[in-house]
Write an enzyme that holds these catalytic residues in place. Structure first.
Site, PDB file in Angstrom:
ATOM      1  N   ASP A   1      -2.448   8.892  -1.635  1.00  0.00           N
ATOM      2  CA  ASP A   1      -3.666   9.656  -1.876  1.00  0.00           C
ATOM      3  C   ASP A   1      -4.092  10.346  -0.588  1.00  0.00           C
ATOM      4  OD1 ASP A   1      -4.175   7.052  -0.814  1.00  0.00           O
ATOM      5  OD2 ASP A   1      -6.305   7.407  -1.116  1.00  0.00           O
TER       6      ASP A   1
ATOM      7  N   GLY B   1     -10.659   1.154   1.221  1.00  0.00           N
ATOM      8  CA  GLY B   1     -10.079   1.249   2.532  1.00  0.00           C
ATOM      9  C   GLY B   1     -11.122   1.899   3.410  1.00  0.00           C
TER      10      GLY B   1
ATOM     11  N   HIS C   1      -8.007 -21.948   7.943  1.00  0.00           N
ATOM     12  CA  HIS C   1      -9.331 -22.266   7.386  1.00  0.00           C
ATOM     13  C   HIS C   1      -9.943 -21.054   6.667  1.00  0.00           C
ATOM     14  CE1 HIS C   1     -13.437 -23.714   6.942  1.00  0.00           C
ATOM     15  NE2 HIS C   1     -13.784 -22.522   7.417  1.00  0.00           N
TER      16      HIS C   1
ATOM     17  N   GLY D   1      -0.172   5.663   3.133  1.00  0.00           N
ATOM     18  CA  GLY D   1      -0.928   6.885   3.395  1.00  0.00           C
ATOM     19  C   GLY D   1      -1.950   6.754   4.505  1.00  0.00           C
ATOM     20  N   PHE D   2      -2.637   5.644   4.524  1.00  0.00           N
ATOM     21  CA  PHE D   2      -3.696   5.497   5.513  1.00  0.00           C
ATOM     22  C   PHE D   2      -3.160   5.611   6.942  1.00  0.00           C
ATOM     23  CE2 PHE D   2      -6.431   2.922   8.274  1.00  0.00           C
ATOM     24  CZ  PHE D   2      -7.586   3.677   8.170  1.00  0.00           C
TER      25      PHE D   2
ATOM     26  N   GLN E   1     -10.585   9.130  -5.033  1.00  0.00           N
ATOM     27  CA  GLN E   1     -11.217   9.692  -3.839  1.00  0.00           C
ATOM     28  C   GLN E   1     -12.483  10.450  -4.226  1.00  0.00           C
ATOM     29  OE1 GLN E   1     -10.726   9.029  -0.818  1.00  0.00           O
ATOM     30  NE2 GLN E   1      -8.782   7.933  -0.920  1.00  0.00           N
TER      31      GLN E   1
ATOM     32  N   CYS F   1      -9.859 -28.635   8.446  1.00  0.00           N
ATOM     33  CA  CYS F   1     -11.000 -29.468   8.065  1.00  0.00           C
ATOM     34  C   CYS F   1     -10.587 -30.884   7.675  1.00  0.00           C
ATOM     35  CB  CYS F   1     -11.783 -28.799   6.944  1.00  0.00           C
ATOM     36  SG  CYS F   1     -12.551 -27.258   7.484  1.00  0.00           S
TER      37      CYS F   1
ATOM     38  N   ASP G   1       0.853  -1.185   0.000  1.00  0.00           N
ATOM     39  CA  ASP G   1       0.000   0.000   0.000  1.00  0.00           C
ATOM     40  C   ASP G   1       0.894   1.242   0.000  1.00  0.00           C
ATOM     41  OD1 ASP G   1       0.908   0.358   2.544  1.00  0.00           O
ATOM     42  OD2 ASP G   1      -1.028   0.152   3.522  1.00  0.00           O
TER      43      ASP G   1
ATOM     44  N   ASP H   1      -8.352  -7.001  -1.125  1.00  0.00           N
ATOM     45  CA  ASP H   1      -7.606  -7.356   0.084  1.00  0.00           C
ATOM     46  C   ASP H   1      -8.490  -7.021   1.265  1.00  0.00           C
ATOM     47  OD1 ASP H   1      -6.534  -5.055   2.026  1.00  0.00           O
ATOM     48  OD2 ASP H   1      -6.702  -4.211   0.022  1.00  0.00           O
TER      49      ASP H   1
HETATM   50 ZN   LIG Z   1     -11.304 -25.607   6.407  1.00  0.00          ZN
END
Ligand SMILES: [Zn+2]
Length: 368
Positions: A134, A213, A348, A80-81, A186, A322, A77, A264
Site C-alpha cells: 500500500d 502502522g 514477561h 512497504g513501510f 489508507q 515471575c 507484512d 501486532d
Molecule cells: Zn511475568
C-alpha cells in the site's frame, strides 16, 4: 470468524496479538522461548528478510517456519513501510510511482520494489496472512495528497490480488493451504476517504482489511478510534480486521470492542529491553479485568526500592520471570547490564500480552 487458521493446519482462537519478529527473531529469545510465553504467532518483515538472509535461503528451508523452527502462526507484512521510508528519505518525490517504489541501497544499487515482488516474497516466506503493498498516507498530507495515496493503494491492491490468485493457483494452494490476503486501508485522518477506500477494497475482495502502522495516530500521539470504527462499519461481518502496529494494551481492548481481532506491535519487546514491564493491576490471573479502567501499570525494574525485594514482579503472571525470580534479582541483572535481563523482561511482557488476549478470547468466544 472465530479462529485464525494457519497454512500448516492449526486454528488459533481470535483475537490474537503477534509480536514483531522483524528479522525472524524476537531479540534475545529463541522460538522455544516465544512458544513458552503462549504467544500464538509472530509478524515478520518481508523487506528485511529479502535483504538478509534473502529469498533463496528462506526458499531452501521451505519457508520461514522451518528456517526458525517455529510452528505457530506467521503474518508477513508487505515490506512497504520500510521501502517507503528509505525512498521518502533519499529518493525524492519521484521515488514512488504507480509501478512501485524506487530507492538505492548500499551494496545493491537501485532497487525497484513492486506490488508483484511483495506478493512473491511473501509466498516464499509461506506466511498465513499475506499483506498487499500500500502507499501510506503521510501524517501531514493534505486531502489531495491523501486521495492520491488512496488511489495508488487501490491500484496496487488490484495488482497484488491478481498476482496472489495466480501464484496460489500455480502452487496449488487451496482450501486450508491458501493464506489469507489482507487489503490495507489508507486515507489518513479523512474519514470519508477511509470509508471510500474500505468500500473499494471490499469490492476487489479480500479475507480481511488492515490499517495503521505509522501514522496511525494524530500528531499529538493520541489514538483516533474513529478510523477503526469507520472501517469496521463498512466491511462484511466475516472480514478479519487487523490493526497493524496496534498497540498499547488499552488501545487493543478498545479496538477489539469495535470488532478488530488481529494485532501486532513492537511495544512489548522493545519496552522490555528499555526497562518497561507491563503488569496487571490484579493479585492473580483470575482477578485480571481487562475491561476495567487502568487495568495495567508499568513496572520499572531497576528502581532502588526493588534492590532487596524478594517478591515476583507480578503475582498475576505465570511467566518464567515471575515464577522463578525475584524483583531483586531482575534489578541486579538490569543494573549490571546483562542480556538475561532483556530476555526475562521480554518473556514477561509477551506473557502479559498473551494473557491480555486470553481474557479477550474468553469474552469473544462467549459472545459469539
Ligand atoms: Zn511475568
Amino acid at each position: 470468524m472465530k479462529f485464525f487458521k494457519t497454512v500448516t493446519g492449526n486454528s488459533i482462537p481470535l483475537p490474537v496479538f503477534f509480536p514483531d519478529a522483524t528479522r525472524a527473531v524476537l531479540k534475545t529469545l529463541d522460538s522455544d522461548d516465544i512458544k513458552n510465553t503462549k504467544t500464538p504467532g509472530i509478524l515478520v518483515n518481508t523487506y528485511h528478510l529479502y535483504t538478509t538472509p534473502g529469498a533463496d535461503v528462506i526458499k531452501s528451508h521451505g519457508g520461514i517456519r522451518p528456517f526458525m523452527n517455529w510452528d505457530g502462526g506467521v503474518i508477513s507484512d508487505s515490506g512497504g513501510f520500510q521501502v517507503m521510508s528509505i525512498a521518502k528519505n533519499g529518493g525524492g518525490k519521484n521515488a514512488i510511482t504507480d509501478k512501485g517504489v524506487t530507492f538505492k541501497e548500499a551494496g545493491k544499487g537501485k532497487i525497484v520494489f513492486t506490488p508483484v515482488m511483495s506478493i512473491k516474497l511473501q509466498l516464499t516466506i509461506k506466511s498465513d496472512m499475506v499483506v498487499v503493498l500500500d502507499d501510506f498516507t503521510d501524517l501531514d498530507a493534505d486531502k489531495n495528497q491523501a486521495r492520491e495515496t488512496v488511489e495508488r493503494t487501490i491500484l496496487w491492491a488490484k495488482v497484488c490480488k491478481a498476482e496472489f490468485e495466480k501464484l496460489c493457483l500455480e502452487k496449488h494452494l487451496e482450501g486450508d493451504k491458501k493464506p489469507y490476503l489482507l487489503g490495507v486501508v489508507q486515507g489518513g485522518p479523512y474519514l470519508d476517504l477511509r470509508q471510500e477506500c474500505t468500500q473499494r477494497l471490499v469490492e476487489i475482495g479480500f479475507d480481511g482489511l488492515g490499517y495503521g502502522g505509522w501514522p496511525m495516530s494524530g500528531k499529538e500521539g493520541s489514538f483516533n478510534f474513529d478510523i477503526p470504527k469507520v472501517i469496521a462499519n463498512n466491511c462484511p461481518k466475516d472480514y478479519l480486521l487487523y490493526g497493524l502496529g496496534v498497540g498499547k494494551p488499552d488501545e487493543i481492548v478498545k479496538c477489539y470492542q469495535l470488532g478488530w481481532t488481529i494485532f501486532d506491535c513492537v511495544l512489548p519487546t522493545r519496552d522490555a529491553r528499555h526497562k518497561r514491564l507491563y503488569t496487571f493491576n490484579a493479585k492473580s490471573i483470575d482477578e485480571i479485568d481487562v475491561f476495567a479502567d487502568n487495568f495495567y501499570s508499568y513496572y520499572v525494574p531497576d528502581k532502588e526500592k526493588y534492590y532487596r525485594d524478594q517478591q515476583p514482579v507480578s503475582t498475576a503472571c505465570d511467566c518464567l520471570l515471575c515464577k522463578k525470580y525475584s524483583r531483586s534479582y531482575l534489578a541486579h541483572l538490569f543494573r549490571i547490564g546483562d542480556m538475561t535481563a532483556g530476555r526475562l523482561a521480554t518473556i514477561h511482557n509477551l506473557r502479559f500480552y498473551s494473557l491480555l488476549m486470553e481474557k479477550l478470547q474468553a469474552h469473544y468466544h462467549h459472545e459469539n
